[in-house]
Design an enzyme around this catalytic site. Structure first.
Site, PDB file in Angstrom:
ATOM      1  NE  ARG A  52       1.321   5.830  -7.302  1.00 58.35           N
ATOM      2  CZ  ARG A  52       1.827   4.735  -7.858  1.00 58.35           C
ATOM      3  NH1 ARG A  52       1.083   4.028  -8.685  1.00 58.35           N
ATOM      4  NH2 ARG A  52       3.051   4.337  -7.601  1.00 58.35           N
ATOM      5  CG  HIS A  80      15.230   0.619  -5.647  1.00 59.96           C
ATOM      6  ND1 HIS A  80      15.203  -0.304  -4.638  1.00 59.96           N
ATOM      7  CD2 HIS A  80      16.489   1.156  -5.631  1.00 59.96           C
ATOM      8  CE1 HIS A  80      16.369  -0.331  -4.022  1.00 59.96           C
ATOM      9  NE2 HIS A  80      17.163   0.543  -4.597  1.00 59.96           N
TER      10      HIS A  80
END
Length: 350
Positions: A290, A234
């Site tokens: 972010r 992932h």
């Protein structure tokens, strides 16, 4: 408003990247470091530095109190969180705001709401952004009925999850109870939050993320997409822009959906909206509140310096362009190198 001095609450490549952006805008910088990182490049690049303490992250780069104290001691007016560490920590952003400092990123409210996968999904549905079919609330004692309604295979997913933690694929009802128990325990241990949601599992979809940017005045744009389907555990290995999986018509649809997501989230500064794409349809996966590791890929194909844009909009400047001003130029690709230990099950190794 001006940024009198910026403290970078990070280390390594991203700290150096932010420092260089500040230098080009003639903004003084403050580096923070642990005892072990005193001779690191970001410390040498900055105008000044403050040692936070022992190398254990909880005693240095994850210690909110120490970072706030460093900002006050150095008389920094703003804090850039970089990526990783505290960059998506709503409590950190709140602490920065409470001290009257500028957090170079979205507000703490946005970070908190988008970090909750159930709340984020509900917000996207409200904005008309396509979401993965599934149950919009939290799963409890009626999980088996919910899974049957969705249709197997399903994905059990932690509300506060990330990086594949707190996730389990369930192929039939006999696996559901065990998967929920394992995901709940992993979520609690990893995030301190054992809440779960249930979604339809999409097998081998494309993973495409769209770079967004918003100023403090409600102006929102996207800077096209990055293809990030090649992953390991992932974690993204290859990032490419533009994505070879979509055409211009789909690119416009995904870009609009990303901007709609930014609007409903009351977004500001840099962020990324992630989608899964399969059989001509795309679905909202999550929002990263972010600057991402892969931001350089977008900079290469748009010619826009995202770090300097972060600094300028945090100082109160409006976006200097509109959506129609932004165009793709060529293509760009980024590859990550992962260190693993082949003698120990290929676990990540520093």
């Amino acid at each position: 408003m001006t940024l009198k001095k910026v403290l970078i609450a990070n280390r390594g490549e991203i700290a150096c990247r932010v420092i260089r952006g500040c230098q080009e805008l003639e903004i003084p910088t403050v580096a923070v470091c642990s005892d072990a990182d005193l001779d690191s490049p970001h410390v040498k690049l900055a105008d000044e530095h403050i040692v936070l303490g022992p190398p254990t992250p909880s005693e240095s780069y994850l210690n909110i109190g120490k970072i706030i104290a460093a900002a006050k001691k150095s008389k920094a007016s703003a804090i850039h969180p970089g990526y990783g560490f505290l960059s998506e920590n709503a409590d950190f952003a709140q602490a920065v705001e409470d001290e009257g400092l500028i957090f170079i990123g979205p507000t703490s409210d946005t970070i908190r709401s988008m970090g909750d996968k159930a709340a984020a999904k509900a917000a996207m549905q409200k904005a008309g952004v396509p979401t993965i079919p599934g149950f919009s609330g939290l799963i409890g004692d009626v999980a088996e009925d919910i899974a049957a309604d969705i249709g197997y295979p399903v994905l059990v997913k932690a509300v506060a999850g990330g990086g594949g933690k707190g996730m389990r694929v369930v192929h039939d009802s006999s696996e559901l109870e065990t998967a929920i128990s394992a995901a709940r325990n992993e979520a609690q241990n990893s995030f301190g939050d054992d809440r779960l949601i249930l979604e339809k599992y999409l097998k081998n979809p494309k993973h495409i993320e769209v770079q967004i940017f918003s100023d403090n005045y409600g102006n929102n744009i996207h800077l096209f997409e990055r293809e990030c389907s090649i992953q390991r555990r992932h974690q993204k290995i290859i990032e490419e822009s533009p994505s070879p999986a979509i055409d211009d018509k789909m690119r416009k649809k995904m870009g609009k959906a990303a901007v709609d997501a930014a609007k409903v989230a009351n977004y500001r500064n840099a962020g990324t909206v992630e989608f899964l794409y399969q059989s001509g349809k795309f679905y909202f996966l999550e929002m990263n509140t972010r600057l991402q590791v892969e931001h350089g890929v977008t900079e290469m194909v748009t010619g826009i310096d995202l770090v300097k844009l972060q600094l300028k909009t945090a100082a109160g400047e409006k976006l200097p362009f509109t959506q129609s001003d932004i165009a793709l130029r060529g293509s760009s690709i980024q590859c990550r190198i992962y260190a693993e230990d082949p003698s120990n099950g290929f676990i990540p190794s520093p």
